[in-house]
Structure formats: C-alpha cells, structure tokens
Design a protein around this motif. Structure first.
Motif, PDB file in Angstrom:
ATOM      1  N   TYR A  32       1.096  -1.313   0.275  1.00 50.27           N
ATOM      2  CA  TYR A  32       0.181   0.268   0.006  1.00 50.27           C
ATOM      3  C   TYR A  32       0.840   1.164  -0.402  1.00 50.27           C
ATOM      4  N   GLY A  33       0.809   2.200  -0.108  1.00 48.27           N
ATOM      5  CA  GLY A  33       1.622   3.262  -0.799  1.00 48.27           C
ATOM      6  C   GLY A  33       0.414   4.535   0.842  1.00 48.27           C
ATOM      7  N   LEU A  34       0.903   5.388   0.989  1.00 47.38           N
ATOM      8  CA  LEU A  34       0.611   6.668   2.071  1.00 47.38           C
ATOM      9  C   LEU A  34       0.843   7.891   1.874  1.00 47.38           C
ATOM     10  N   PHE A  35      -0.073   8.520   1.003  1.00 47.21           N
ATOM     11  CA  PHE A  35       0.066  10.295   1.008  1.00 47.21           C
ATOM     12  C   PHE A  35      -0.748  11.160   1.619  1.00 47.21           C
ATOM     13  N   TRP A  36       0.262  12.838   1.755  1.00 46.36           N
ATOM     14  CA  TRP A  36      -0.703  13.799   2.359  1.00 46.36           C
ATOM     15  C   TRP A  36      -0.277  14.627   0.911  1.00 46.36           C
ATOM     16  N   TYR A  37      -1.615  15.223   1.281  1.00 45.31           N
ATOM     17  CA  TYR A  37      -2.434  16.279   0.420  1.00 45.31           C
ATOM     18  C   TYR A  37      -2.469  17.669   1.299  1.00 45.31           C
ATOM     19  N   LYS A  38      -2.188  18.688   0.551  1.00 46.27           N
ATOM     20  CA  LYS A  38      -2.272  20.300   1.329  1.00 46.27           C
ATOM     21  C   LYS A  38      -3.584  20.606   0.278  1.00 46.27           C
ATOM     22  N   GLN A  39      -4.653  21.156   0.904  1.00 42.69           N
ATOM     23  CA  GLN A  39      -5.920  22.193   0.600  1.00 42.69           C
ATOM     24  C   GLN A  39      -6.040  23.744   0.792  1.00 42.69           C
ATOM     25  N   PRO A  40      -5.002  24.092   0.397  1.00 44.80           N
ATOM     26  CA  PRO A  40      -5.389  25.636   0.497  1.00 44.80           C
ATOM     27  C   PRO A  40      -7.131  26.036   0.232  1.00 44.80           C
ATOM     28  N   SER A  41      -7.241  27.319   0.819  1.00 46.87           N
ATOM     29  CA  SER A  41      -8.841  28.297   0.459  1.00 46.87           C
ATOM     30  C   SER A  41      -8.614  28.207  -0.831  1.00 46.87           C
ATOM     31  N   SER A  42      -7.833  27.959  -1.810  1.00 42.65           N
ATOM     32  CA  SER A  42      -8.014  28.635  -2.877  1.00 42.65           C
ATOM     33  C   SER A  42      -9.194  26.904  -3.803  1.00 42.65           C
ATOM     34  N   GLY A  43      -8.427  25.709  -3.103  1.00 46.92           N
ATOM     35  CA  GLY A  43      -9.508  24.710  -2.902  1.00 46.92           C
ATOM     36  C   GLY A  43      -8.557  23.185  -4.208  1.00 46.92           C
ATOM     37  N   GLU A  44      -7.591  23.895  -4.523  1.00 46.57           N
ATOM     38  CA  GLU A  44      -6.779  22.888  -5.059  1.00 46.57           C
ATOM     39  C   GLU A  44      -6.099  22.083  -3.769  1.00 46.57           C
ATOM     40  N   MET A  45      -6.277  20.677  -4.729  1.00 50.99           N
ATOM     41  CA  MET A  45      -5.300  19.804  -3.909  1.00 50.99           C
ATOM     42  C   MET A  45      -3.195  19.184  -4.391  1.00 50.99           C
TER      43      MET A  45
END
Lengths: 118, 114
Positions: A32-45
């Motif tokens: 398996y793989g684990l990810f972290w994503y950031k979503q600022p107020s502008s909405g993009e991932m």
C-alpha cells in the motif's frame, strides 16, 4: 470500517513551531501507499509526500517528513518551522494493493484544518 | 500546461436536470477517477477507470454515470440532479505501474443543486 482516520479536526500552531498531524490507517494488504495532500482555501489539492509500505526509511520532502510506524499503522505528517502559508486543510490518503488491471483506489481521511498564528 | 482540466468550475442546477462534468488530461495517464468533497467528509471516490472502455464503481456511485471512450477524457454524468449532489467534484489521474506514485488533481467543479 474507516480506512483512514484523522483524529484532529483542527489545530492551531504558532509560526515557526513544528507541527505533527496524525493519521492512522487500516488495511490487510501488504502493499500500500500513503499520501499527504494540502488543500489551501483556493481549493486545489497539492501533493506533499508519499510513503510506500515497503520503504525502509521515512519519506522527507523539504520541510515535510512522514513519521511512518508500520506496526502501529500510523503515518503522521511533520511540518518543521511552520509558516503562515501552511494554513490549510491537510488530508491523509491511502492507496491499496496492485491489482492486475492496475486499479488502486485512493481513499482519504476527513482532514485536519491547520491554522498557523503569527 | 500539462495537467488535469475540469469544466465548468461552477454550476447551478435545478432538481431533476441533467449535466455532464468534463475532465480531460494530457499526460497519457491510464487511471482516471472522480471524487466528491463534502464538508467534514473528506474526498469520496465516485467512479474510476484504468483505461479506455474500462470503468468501475467507487464508494458513492449512485446517481452518477461515467464512460471512458478515450484515454484523455473521463466525463461524469448526473442524470437526475438532486440537492444531495451539491458538492465539490474533483477529477484525478495517474499513470499506472509501481514506478509512479503521484495523482494529479484538477482544480474542481463546485456544483449546487437547488
């Protein structure tokens, strides 16, 4: 059953401090793989960091590091020297298995809203 | 610029109307997927595809149809829009194979059903 659990709905941190965002996961698949994503107020991932289940060392990308504890099934994100621009939603996600057709579904946690105070 | 393009960015529908959310990528990615994001729920997988002519259901497929006639395009159709489908929709793609890990996301479509 929840596959990805992020227990911190919101966190408030002073600028320049380090912050740890918690993530636990549940899978019986050895690959398996684990990810972290950031979503600022502008909405993009925005992709931050990736850790594979067979990787021997914790992943690092600049100020981001992933504290991978396989036996505990945790994959916490550590942000060193936080900045005002780090204020955002942060999502932990897991990709399970490698099927013959290549399909690997990416499953997300509910997210943690991080606020950096000046 | 290479990436995932979603159109429209915003849409308001009346209950019972139909529409198609467009997703296109120019990276020759085999895998494409649709997510919806609701407050406090994170992103939930609606449908995905591993290549032209191949689609499968995700976690919340009811009320949505997809097709994949080309590698580049993966449209999401709402046949009878309902207020419960008010959400932000993201399309994501990636290349298959162990050597590639990253998913590329589009900028999202904010849909309101009244």
């Amino acid at each position: 059953a929840q596959k990805i659990t992020q227990t911190q709905p919101g966190m408030f941190v002073q600028e320049k401090e380090a912050v740890t965002l918690d993530c636990t996961y549940d899978t019986s698949d050895p690959s398996y793989g684990l990810f972290w994503y950031k979503q600022p107020s502008s909405g993009e991932m925005i992709f931050l960091i990736y850790q594979g289940s067979y990787d021997q060392q914790n992943a690092t990308e600049g100020r981001y590091s992933l504290n991978f504890q396989k036996a505990r099934k945790s994959a916490n994100l550590v942000i060193s020297a936080s900045q005002l621009g780090d204020s955002a939603m942060y999502f932990c996600a897991m990709r399970e298995g490698l099927r013959r057709d290549g399909a690997q579904k990416l499953v997300f946690g509910q997210g943690t809203r991080l606020t950096i105070n000046p | 610029n290479a990436g995932v393009t979603q159109t429209p960015k915003f849409q308001v529908l009346k209950t019972g109307q139909s529409m198609t959310l467009q997703c296109a990528q120019d990276m020759n990615h085999e895998y494409m997927s649709w997510y919806r994001q609701d407050p406090g729920m994170g992103l939930r997988l609606i449908h995905y595809s591993v290549g032209a002519g191949i689609t499968d259901q995700g976690e919340v497929p009811n009320g949505y149809n997809v097709s994949r006639s080309t590698t580049e395009d993966f449209p999401l159709r709402l046949l009878l829009a309902a207020p419960s489908q008010t959400s932000v929709y993201f399309c994501a793609s990636r290349a298959l194979g162990r050597g590639n890990y990253g998913y590329t996301f589009g900028s999202g479509t904010r849909l309101t059903v009244v």
